[in-house]
Design a protein around this motif. Sequence first.
Motif, PDB file in Angstrom:
ATOM      1  N   ALA A 115      -3.223  18.860   7.289  1.00 51.10           N
ATOM      2  CA  ALA A 115      -1.860  18.576   6.828  1.00 51.10           C
ATOM      3  C   ALA A 115      -1.306  17.307   7.468  1.00 51.10           C
ATOM      4  CB  ALA A 115      -0.957  19.756   7.151  1.00 51.10           C
ATOM      5  N   THR A 116      -0.366  16.661   6.758  1.00 49.31           N
ATOM      6  CA  THR A 116       0.256  15.412   7.213  1.00 49.31           C
ATOM      7  C   THR A 116       0.797  15.542   8.643  1.00 49.31           C
ATOM      8  OG1 THR A 116       0.913  15.008   4.919  1.00 49.31           O
ATOM      9  CG2 THR A 116       2.005  13.680   6.625  1.00 49.31           C
ATOM     10  N   ASN A 117       1.512  16.639   8.901  1.00 49.40           N
ATOM     11  CA  ASN A 117       2.041  16.892  10.243  1.00 49.40           C
ATOM     12  C   ASN A 117       0.986  17.660  11.048  1.00 49.40           C
ATOM     13  OD1 ASN A 117       3.382  17.713  12.530  1.00 49.40           O
ATOM     14  ND2 ASN A 117       5.277  18.217  11.456  1.00 49.40           N
TER      15      ASN A 117
ATOM     16  N   VAL B 148       3.528  13.240  13.286  1.00 48.80           N
ATOM     17  CA  VAL B 148       3.514  13.155  11.816  1.00 48.80           C
ATOM     18  C   VAL B 148       3.376  11.702  11.363  1.00 48.80           C
ATOM     19  CG1 VAL B 148       6.040  13.186  11.615  1.00 48.80           C
ATOM     20  CG2 VAL B 148       4.665  13.892   9.677  1.00 48.80           C
ATOM     21  N   GLY B 149       3.927  10.774  12.116  1.00 54.44           N
ATOM     22  CA  GLY B 149       3.848   9.358  11.742  1.00 54.44           C
ATOM     23  C   GLY B 149       2.519   8.725  12.143  1.00 54.44           C
ATOM     24  N   GLU B 150       2.006   9.120  13.290  1.00 57.14           N
ATOM     25  CA  GLU B 150       0.765   8.518  13.816  1.00 57.14           C
ATOM     26  C   GLU B 150      -0.318   9.586  13.721  1.00 57.14           C
ATOM     27  OE1 GLU B 150       1.261   6.095  17.257  1.00 57.14           O
ATOM     28  OE2 GLU B 150       3.142   5.255  16.479  1.00 57.14           O
TER      29      GLU B 150
ATOM     30  N   PHE C 161       0.825  -1.208   0.000  1.00 57.48           N
ATOM     31  CA  PHE C 161       0.000   0.000   0.000  1.00 57.48           C
ATOM     32  C   PHE C 161       0.860   1.260   0.000  1.00 57.48           C
ATOM     33  CE2 PHE C 161      -2.470   3.333   2.125  1.00 57.48           C
ATOM     34  CZ  PHE C 161      -3.554   3.385   1.266  1.00 57.48           C
ATOM     35  N   TYR C 162       1.946   1.245   0.780  1.00 58.47           N
ATOM     36  CA  TYR C 162       2.820   2.421   0.908  1.00 58.47           C
ATOM     37  C   TYR C 162       4.100   2.287   0.078  1.00 58.47           C
ATOM     38  CZ  TYR C 162       0.103   4.892   4.510  1.00 58.47           C
ATOM     39  OH  TYR C 162      -0.859   5.601   5.186  1.00 58.47           O
ATOM     40  N   GLU C 163       4.062   1.431  -0.940  1.00 54.29           N
ATOM     41  CA  GLU C 163       5.227   1.175  -1.795  1.00 54.29           C
ATOM     42  C   GLU C 163       5.861   2.468  -2.339  1.00 54.29           C
ATOM     43  OE1 GLU C 163       4.229  -1.197  -5.242  1.00 54.29           O
ATOM     44  OE2 GLU C 163       5.846  -2.587  -4.729  1.00 54.29           O
TER      45      GLU C 163
ATOM     46  N   PRO D 285      13.003   7.333   4.654  1.00 60.21           N
ATOM     47  CA  PRO D 285      13.576   6.778   5.892  1.00 60.21           C
ATOM     48  C   PRO D 285      12.524   6.236   6.870  1.00 60.21           C
ATOM     49  CG  PRO D 285      13.817   9.181   5.820  1.00 60.21           C
ATOM     50  CD  PRO D 285      13.355   8.748   4.469  1.00 60.21           C
ATOM     51  N   PHE D 286      11.294   6.731   6.764  1.00 60.73           N
ATOM     52  CA  PHE D 286      10.254   6.320   7.715  1.00 60.73           C
ATOM     53  C   PHE D 286       9.424   5.113   7.244  1.00 60.73           C
ATOM     54  CE2 PHE D 286       8.623   9.879   5.132  1.00 60.73           C
ATOM     55  CZ  PHE D 286       7.512   9.281   4.535  1.00 60.73           C
ATOM     56  N   TYR D 287       9.783   4.536   6.089  1.00 63.25           N
ATOM     57  CA  TYR D 287       8.943   3.479   5.482  1.00 63.25           C
ATOM     58  C   TYR D 287       8.728   2.272   6.417  1.00 63.25           C
ATOM     59  CZ  TYR D 287       7.585  -0.165   2.064  1.00 63.25           C
ATOM     60  OH  TYR D 287       6.968  -1.188   1.396  1.00 63.25           O
TER      61      TYR D 287
HETATM   62  P1  DAT Z   1      -0.395  11.920   3.666  1.00 68.48           P
HETATM   63  O1  DAT Z   1      -0.770  10.775   4.574  1.00 68.48           O
HETATM   64  O2  DAT Z   1      -0.812  13.252   4.233  1.00 68.48           O
HETATM   65  O3  DAT Z   1      -0.842  11.715   2.251  1.00 68.48           O
HETATM   66  P2  DAT Z   1       2.297  11.235   2.752  1.00 68.48           P
HETATM   67  O4  DAT Z   1       1.639  10.525   1.616  1.00 68.48           O
HETATM   68  O5  DAT Z   1       3.374  12.221   2.430  1.00 68.48           O
HETATM   69  O6  DAT Z   1       1.216  11.996   3.661  1.00 68.48           O
HETATM   70  O7  DAT Z   1       2.934  10.175   3.759  1.00 68.48           O
HETATM   71  C1  DAT Z   1       2.248   8.987   4.058  1.00 68.48           C
HETATM   72  C2  DAT Z   1       2.368   8.714   5.532  1.00 68.48           C
HETATM   73  O8  DAT Z   1       3.755   8.499   5.865  1.00 68.48           O
HETATM   74  C3  DAT Z   1       1.936   9.868   6.449  1.00 68.48           C
HETATM   75  O9  DAT Z   1       0.543   9.911   6.665  1.00 68.48           O
HETATM   76  C4  DAT Z   1       2.691   9.544   7.700  1.00 68.48           C
HETATM   77  C5  DAT Z   1       4.002   9.002   7.175  1.00 68.48           C
HETATM   78  N1  DAT Z   1       5.007  10.068   7.098  1.00 68.48           N
HETATM   79  C6  DAT Z   1       5.089  11.052   6.162  1.00 68.48           C
HETATM   80  N2  DAT Z   1       6.108  11.879   6.403  1.00 68.48           N
HETATM   81  C7  DAT Z   1       6.704  11.408   7.538  1.00 68.48           C
HETATM   82  C8  DAT Z   1       7.825  11.832   8.324  1.00 68.48           C
HETATM   83  N3  DAT Z   1       8.546  12.890   7.988  1.00 68.48           N
HETATM   84  N4  DAT Z   1       8.132  11.095   9.426  1.00 68.48           N
HETATM   85  C9  DAT Z   1       7.407  10.010   9.780  1.00 68.48           C
HETATM   86  N5  DAT Z   1       6.344   9.560   9.080  1.00 68.48           N
HETATM   87  C10 DAT Z   1       6.000  10.257   7.986  1.00 68.48           C
END
Ligand code: DAT
Length: 140
Positions: free
Chosen positions: A92-94, A111-113, A50-52, A58-60
């Motif tokens: 926003a994501t963060n 930002v991650g959770e 899903f997150y490919e 770095p956070f993958y």
């Molecule tokens: P969104 O979920 O707003 O579309 P994204 O597609 O850029 O954001 O990233 C997907 C997910 O990855 C996001 O909801 C949380 C995580 N993520 C993004 N940037 C991050 C970061 N800098 N540190 C930790 N996790 C992050």
Amino acid sequence: MALERTFSIIKPDATRRNLTGAINAKFEEAGLRIIAQKRIQMTKAQAGKFYEVHAERPFYGELCDFMCSAPVVVQVLEGEGAIAKNREIMGATNPADAAPGTIRAEFAESVGENSVHGSDAPETAAEEIAYFFAGLELVG
Ligand code: DAT
Ligand code: MG
């Protein structure tokens, strides 16, 4: 604007804190209709695929582990301009950057959770919906 469908996930940090109903209320108050919904335990393989698109970030690894850390609610939302509208309601994501009143401003922990996922374009919405739902499960 056209009637659209978008894919949404209520993430583990939110299901853990019993926020499914509060988040769904935000969607419904904004005029988005929940036309499909199920609670699932994501597998590592599902989250990884899903997150490919973020595989090189770095956070993958952390992101995939988090998505499997508790059940999630996957859903399809329908409405006028649903994709952009949902991104607006999410914020926003963060969460530190999310506008007041948005789901992430109110509920996200970091930002991650950050409580919710929402598709970012018509192509990704179609792909993401098809990844988790069969056509007959969408009841508009
Ligand atoms: P969104 O979920 O707003 O579309 P994204 O597609 O850029 O954001 O990233 C997907 C997910 O990855 C996001 O909801 C949380 C995580 N993520 C993004 N940037 C991050 C970061 N800098 N540190 C930790 N996790 C992050
Ligand atoms: Mg995204």
